[in-house]
Design a protein around this motif. Structure first.
Motif, PDB file in Angstrom:
ATOM      1  N   THR A 218       0.776  -1.266  -0.198  1.00 30.10           N
ATOM      2  CA  THR A 218       0.116  -0.100   0.011  1.00 30.10           C
ATOM      3  C   THR A 218       0.793   1.374   0.034  1.00 30.10           C
ATOM      4  OG1 THR A 218      -1.933  -1.219   1.328  1.00 30.10           O
ATOM      5  CG2 THR A 218      -1.845   1.186   1.470  1.00 30.10           C
TER       6      THR A 218
ATOM      7  N   LEU B  52      -3.069  -3.806 -14.247  1.00 33.42           N
ATOM      8  CA  LEU B  52      -3.702  -5.133 -14.449  1.00 33.42           C
ATOM      9  C   LEU B  52      -3.689  -5.846 -12.965  1.00 33.42           C
ATOM     10  CD1 LEU B  52      -4.932  -6.801 -16.431  1.00 33.42           C
ATOM     11  CD2 LEU B  52      -2.696  -7.512 -17.447  1.00 33.42           C
TER      12      LEU B  52
ATOM     13  N   PHE C  75      -7.921  -4.973  -4.681  1.00 37.43           N
ATOM     14  CA  PHE C  75      -6.746  -4.249  -3.836  1.00 37.43           C
ATOM     15  C   PHE C  75      -6.585  -2.731  -4.598  1.00 37.43           C
ATOM     16  CE2 PHE C  75      -1.925  -4.123  -3.933  1.00 37.43           C
ATOM     17  CZ  PHE C  75      -2.040  -3.775  -2.736  1.00 37.43           C
TER      18      PHE C  75
HETATM   19  C1  LIG Z   1       0.448  -7.681  -4.035  1.00 37.72           C
HETATM   20  C2  LIG Z   1       1.268  -7.340  -2.969  1.00 37.72           C
HETATM   21  C3  LIG Z   1       2.562  -6.503  -3.609  1.00 37.72           C
HETATM   22  C4  LIG Z   1       0.784  -6.545  -1.985  1.00 37.72           C
HETATM   23  O1  LIG Z   1       1.722  -6.139  -1.077  1.00 37.72           O
HETATM   24  P1  LIG Z   1       1.306  -6.301   0.674  1.00 37.72           P
HETATM   25  O2  LIG Z   1       2.456  -5.496   1.473  1.00 37.72           O
HETATM   26  O3  LIG Z   1       1.232  -7.470   1.003  1.00 37.72           O
HETATM   27  O4  LIG Z   1      -0.030  -5.488   0.573  1.00 37.72           O
HETATM   28  P2  LIG Z   1      -0.703  -4.537   1.669  1.00 37.72           P
HETATM   29  O5  LIG Z   1      -0.236  -5.384   3.181  1.00 37.72           O
HETATM   30  O6  LIG Z   1      -0.500  -3.129   1.856  1.00 37.72           O
HETATM   31  O7  LIG Z   1      -2.304  -4.790   1.587  1.00 37.72           O
HETATM   32  C5  LIG Z   1      -2.790  -5.965   1.983  1.00 37.72           C
HETATM   33  C6  LIG Z   1      -3.793  -6.290   1.036  1.00 37.72           C
HETATM   34  O8  LIG Z   1      -3.407  -6.548  -0.514  1.00 37.72           O
HETATM   35  C7  LIG Z   1      -4.262  -7.489  -0.869  1.00 37.72           C
HETATM   36  N1  LIG Z   1      -3.460  -8.509  -1.460  1.00 37.72           N
HETATM   37  C8  LIG Z   1      -2.330  -8.997  -1.342  1.00 37.72           C
HETATM   38  N2  LIG Z   1      -1.810  -9.885  -2.093  1.00 37.72           N
HETATM   39  C9  LIG Z   1      -3.336 -10.017  -2.792  1.00 37.72           C
HETATM   40  C10 LIG Z   1      -3.459 -11.050  -3.783  1.00 37.72           C
HETATM   41  N3  LIG Z   1      -2.523 -11.968  -4.085  1.00 37.72           N
HETATM   42  N4  LIG Z   1      -4.520 -11.175  -4.225  1.00 37.72           N
HETATM   43  C11 LIG Z   1      -5.445 -10.295  -3.889  1.00 37.72           C
HETATM   44  N5  LIG Z   1      -5.279  -9.480  -2.967  1.00 37.72           N
HETATM   45  C12 LIG Z   1      -4.131  -9.416  -2.398  1.00 37.72           C
HETATM   46  C13 LIG Z   1      -5.407  -7.761   0.350  1.00 37.72           C
HETATM   47  O9  LIG Z   1      -6.625  -7.354  -0.114  1.00 37.72           O
HETATM   48  C14 LIG Z   1      -4.642  -7.370   1.435  1.00 37.72           C
HETATM   49  O10 LIG Z   1      -5.732  -6.910   2.040  1.00 37.72           O
HETATM   50  P3  LIG Z   1      -6.183  -7.586   3.591  1.00 37.72           P
HETATM   51  O11 LIG Z   1      -4.777  -7.727   4.373  1.00 37.72           O
HETATM   52  O12 LIG Z   1      -7.086  -6.351   4.270  1.00 37.72           O
HETATM   53  O13 LIG Z   1      -6.574  -8.847   3.199  1.00 37.72           O
HETATM   54  C15 LIG Z   1       2.337  -8.602  -2.270  1.00 37.72           C
HETATM   55  O14 LIG Z   1       1.269  -9.440  -1.596  1.00 37.72           O
HETATM   56  C16 LIG Z   1       3.030  -9.360  -3.352  1.00 37.72           C
HETATM   57  O15 LIG Z   1       4.138  -9.091  -3.621  1.00 37.72           O
HETATM   58  N6  LIG Z   1       2.394 -10.536  -3.851  1.00 37.72           N
HETATM   59  C17 LIG Z   1       3.035 -11.265  -4.910  1.00 37.72           C
HETATM   60  C18 LIG Z   1       3.459 -10.378  -6.249  1.00 37.72           C
HETATM   61  C19 LIG Z   1       2.132  -9.957  -6.957  1.00 37.72           C
HETATM   62  O16 LIG Z   1       1.082 -10.626  -7.021  1.00 37.72           O
HETATM   63  N7  LIG Z   1       2.043  -8.620  -7.099  1.00 37.72           N
HETATM   64  C20 LIG Z   1       0.962  -7.853  -7.457  1.00 37.72           C
HETATM   65  C21 LIG Z   1       0.792  -8.160  -9.067  1.00 37.72           C
HETATM   66  S1  LIG Z   1      -0.709  -7.361  -9.617  1.00 37.72           S
END
Ligand SMILES: CC(C)(COP(=O)(O)OP(=O)(O)OC[C@H]1O[C@@H](n2cnc3c(N)ncnc32)[C@H](O)[C@@H]1OP(=O)(O)O)[C@@H](O)C(=O)NCCC(=O)NCCS
Length: 169
Positions: free
Chosen positions: A91, A112, A117
């Motif tokens: 975030t 995309l 989120f």
């Molecule tokens: C997506 C990503 C960058 C989010 O970073 P983060 O630091 O975990 O995110 P935040 O803590 O700020 O926010 C968490 C929210 O992200 C969302 N989220 C995280 N991963 C998600 C996923 N794989 N699918 C859907 N939503 C996801 C959730 O809604 C979560 O909210 P919640 O904790 O209230 O349920 C991280 O999970 C990541 O590196 N994932 C693997 C790579 C990836 O899929 N990147 C995005 C490509 S679009």
């Protein structure tokens, strides 16, 4: 937690984060290919001197009816180390990245990804701004955010990512 611009010595750490977060090398290679190209932005999340997150933006084009001066970027990829996920780091990276893009004159950003989120940051389905994705994806997964009000008013067409994106599939 500090969010800062990527420096030359961060390249290896950024590669690692993307490989570990996505569980494959595609996104890391994509960033390596895009790095240094004009109109890209790369930011890092740093906690206690450890780089734990990364976000990247690069220029996209709109094929259709659109001002040739429009500055529109694609947000991709964003990655947080697995052990650091769901702590708000993603975030912070997105909020910081969007703010910096806006300050640099970027008018809109597409992404995309997961609608639940990205809608938190104001992204809406790009179709509502008459933009569609070049890839075959669901309508709600391809989103856009205007950083400048009305920037997309007279714009419609297909958003094309740089060719480096297809090399990474
Ligand atoms: C997506 C990503 C960058 C989010 O970073 P983060 O630091 O975990 O995110 P935040 O803590 O700020 O926010 C968490 C929210 O992200 C969302 N989220 C995280 N991963 C998600 C996923 N794989 N699918 C859907 N939503 C996801 C959730 O809604 C979560 O909210 P919640 O904790 O209230 O349920 C991280 O999970 C990541 O590196 N994932 C693997 C790579 C990836 O899929 N990147 C995005 C490509 S679009």
């Amino acid at each position: 937690m500090d969010i800062r611009t990527e420096k030359p010595e961060d390249v290896e750490a950024v590669r690692n984060i993307n490989i570990l977060a996505f569980g494959r090398e595609n996104e890391a290679k994509l960033v390596d290919r895009l790095r240094g190209i004009a109109s890209t932005f790369s930011f890092l999340a740093v906690q206690a001197d450890r780089i734990v997150g990364h976000i990247f933006f690069s220029l996209v084009a709109v094929e259709g009816k659109c001002s040739s001066n429009l500055s529109i970027l694609g947000l991709a990829p964003v990655a947080v180390l697995p052990n650091y996920q769901r702590q708000g780091i993603g975030t912070l990276l997105i909020q910081h990245g969007l703010k910096e893009c806006g300050r640099s004159g970027v008018q809109a950003v597409v992404v995309l990804g997961h609608p639940d989120f990205y809608s938190r940051f104001g992204f809406i389905p790009a179709s509502r701004k008459s933009l569609k994705c070049e890839y075959d994806v669901s309508d709600e997964a391809f989103m856009v955010l205007e950083l400048e009000n009305g920037a997309l008013q007279d714009c419609s067409g297909t958003v094309k990512y740089r060719s480096e994106f297809s090399l990474c599939e």
